[in-house]
Design an enzyme around this catalytic site. Structure first.
Site, PDB file in Angstrom:
ATOM      1  N   ASP A 127       0.754  -1.222  -0.007  1.00 24.26           N
ATOM      2  CA  ASP A 127      -0.001   0.038   0.032  1.00 24.26           C
ATOM      3  C   ASP A 127       0.910   1.298   0.048  1.00 24.26           C
ATOM      4  OD1 ASP A 127      -2.250  -1.885   0.010  1.00 24.26           O
ATOM      5  OD2 ASP A 127      -2.521  -1.117   2.210  1.00 24.26           O
ATOM      6  N   ARG A 265     -18.649  -3.607 -16.200  1.00 24.50           N
ATOM      7  CA  ARG A 265     -18.184  -4.853 -15.766  1.00 24.50           C
ATOM      8  C   ARG A 265     -17.039  -4.304 -14.702  1.00 24.50           C
ATOM      9  NH1 ARG A 265     -21.608  -6.742 -18.438  1.00 24.50           N
ATOM     10  NH2 ARG A 265     -21.305  -8.586 -19.787  1.00 24.50           N
ATOM     11  N   HIS A 271      -5.450 -10.397  -4.297  1.00 25.06           N
ATOM     12  CA  HIS A 271      -4.217 -10.826  -3.946  1.00 25.06           C
ATOM     13  C   HIS A 271      -3.223 -11.117  -5.115  1.00 25.06           C
ATOM     14  CE1 HIS A 271      -6.998 -11.094  -0.379  1.00 25.06           C
ATOM     15  NE2 HIS A 271      -5.820 -11.206   0.169  1.00 25.06           N
ATOM     16  N   GLN A 273      -2.256  -8.790  -6.837  1.00 20.30           N
ATOM     17  CA  GLN A 273      -1.091  -7.648  -6.654  1.00 20.30           C
ATOM     18  C   GLN A 273      -0.086  -8.056  -5.512  1.00 20.30           C
ATOM     19  OE1 GLN A 273      -3.875  -3.877  -6.624  1.00 20.30           O
ATOM     20  NE2 GLN A 273      -5.045  -5.555  -6.123  1.00 20.30           N
TER      21      GLN A 273
HETATM   22  O1  F6P Z   1      -2.127  -3.856   3.889  1.00 22.68           O
HETATM   23  C1  F6P Z   1      -2.030  -4.529   2.782  1.00 22.68           C
HETATM   24  C2  F6P Z   1      -3.165  -4.997   2.065  1.00 22.68           C
HETATM   25  O2  F6P Z   1      -2.722  -5.611   0.981  1.00 22.68           O
HETATM   26  C3  F6P Z   1      -4.422  -4.017   1.950  1.00 22.68           C
HETATM   27  O3  F6P Z   1      -4.279  -3.504   0.842  1.00 22.68           O
HETATM   28  C4  F6P Z   1      -5.618  -4.930   1.893  1.00 22.68           C
HETATM   29  O4  F6P Z   1      -6.678  -4.365   2.201  1.00 22.68           O
HETATM   30  C5  F6P Z   1      -5.188  -5.967   2.883  1.00 22.68           C
HETATM   31  O5  F6P Z   1      -3.992  -5.946   2.913  1.00 22.68           O
HETATM   32  C6  F6P Z   1      -5.771  -7.501   2.434  1.00 22.68           C
HETATM   33  O6  F6P Z   1      -5.545  -8.323   3.501  1.00 22.68           O
HETATM   34  P1  F6P Z   1      -5.592  -9.845   3.553  1.00 22.68           P
HETATM   35  O7  F6P Z   1      -4.492 -10.342   3.418  1.00 22.68           O
HETATM   36  O8  F6P Z   1      -6.212  -9.998   4.872  1.00 22.68           O
HETATM   37  O9  F6P Z   1      -6.630 -10.095   2.556  1.00 22.68           O
END
Ligand code: F6P
Length: 341
Positions: A127, A265, A271, A273
């Site tokens: 982030d 859409r 994840h 990313q």
């Molecule tokens: O803090 C990093 C992050 O990737 C955020 O962008 C996202 O909201 C969160 O983690 C998602 O977390 P989890 O691994 O619990 O799905």
């Protein structure tokens, strides 16, 4: 010295490069030994360790994820948490800890340090929302993954004359949305720092169709509509009290379709990313953070976090680094707005 290493919070590309940097310099230059704690703060809480030597870090530089595992365990969730961490360190003969994590993991590290536990922090989050460092590793990889995805969505959006909404990560800060949206030529970028007006978003959609191109809207998962204009679903809370975000992309899909009649859409990158191999920049930054973190431990400079300032890696107090989130300032968002519509 014997040094414990842990990775906490959401994983991100580059964690293994940090671990490798720490161990290679710690063993090769200083002659220290290491132990890995599994799954973030769960490791020291439950005395769950894994051997960590030069052989263990061979070949991990380009690998995503973390060889130590990660979790969102909060050592302050139970009253005896800090005492259990201290007990594990005594029992395992660990003199100091290197905690690699984001605001939650490092926030806990700052509190433990204030209670006398020798710890050095390494900032990590895709982030990029940790203050006191210009960049966190993992961010560049996430931005590149999102950029490639948006590039691909442009061509299919244009073929079908559709609106495509792309939801990217970014719970409190819109850095990924801003950078990938600018890099890939998004027509609207929505971020948590600035509640959006759905009527304006729809106006940008129509403006874009007027040029015969199809609109791409990049939205950070934490973006919200201006209060009272639409309803956002609430998610469950994690151990640090954060809401699991869900659904802003889907909400926009419904709202835009309903208000404009345009086929819409939503794609949620999620994840994707956070997974896979880190970019060269993230490997470079993560490796340098690892080298500097072990220097700080060697110097006995605890309660610090390594941070990137320009091209220099410097040490900043953990408490300062975790006190406030780094959010997208108005003037940077204004640069992106030039391309809206
Ligand atoms: O803090 C990093 C992050 O990737 C955020 O962008 C996202 O909201 C969160 O983690 C998602 O977390 P989890 O691994 O619990 O799905």
């Amino acid at each position: 010295m014997k040094i414990g290493v842990l990775t906490g919070g959401g994983d991100c590309p580059g964690l293994n490069a940090v671990i490798r940097g720490v161990v290679r310099k710690g063993v090769g230059v200083y002659g220290h030994s290491f132990v890995g704690f599994r799954d973030g703060w769960r490791g020291p809480l439950e005395n769950d360790t894994v051997p960590l030597d030069v052989a263990a870090v061979r070949g991990i530089l380009p690998r995503g994820g973390t060889i130590l595992g990660s979790s969102r365990t909060n050592p302050y969730a139970a009253a005896d948490g800090p005492a259990r961490v201290r007990e594990t360190l005594e029992r395992t003969g660990v003199d100091a800890l290197i905690a690699i994590g984001g605001e939650d993991t490092l926030g806990a590290a700052a509190r433990l340090h204030a209670e006398g536990i020798p710890v050095v922090g390494v900032p990590k989050t895709i982030d990029n929302d940790l203050s006191a460092t210009d960049y966190t590793f993992g961010f560049d990889t996430a931005v590149n993954i999102a950029t490639e995805a948006i590039d691909r969505l442009h061509t299919t959006a244009e073929s079908h004359h559709r609106v495509l909404v792309v939801e990217v990560m970014g719970r409190h800060a819109g850095w990924i949305a801003l950078h990938s949206g600018m890099a890939a030529g998004a027509n609207v970028i929505l971020i948590p720092e600035k509640p959006f007006d759905i009527d304006k978003v729809c106006a940008f959609v129509e403006q874009r169709f007027a040029t015969r191109y199809a609109p791409i809207i990049v939205v950070a998962e934490g973006a919200t509509p201006i209060a009272g204009t639409t309803v956002v679903r609430e998610g469950e809370l994690d151990a640090f009290g954060h809401q699991r975000l869900q659904g802003i992309g889907a909400l926009l899909e419904t709202e835009i379709r309903g208000r404009t009649g345009r086929e819409t859409r939503a794609t949620v990158l999620g994840h994707v990313q956070r997974g896979g191999t880190p970019t060269a920049f993230d490997r470079w930054l993560a490796t340098r953070f690892g080298l500097h973190a072990v220097d700080a431990v060697h110097d006995g400079d605890f309660g610090k976090m390594v941070a990137l300032h320009g091209t220099r890696v410097e040490r900043v107090p953990l408490a300062e680094a975790t006190g406030e989130l780094k959010v997208v300032p108005e003037h940077l968002y204004a640069e992106a707005e030039v391309f809206f519509g």
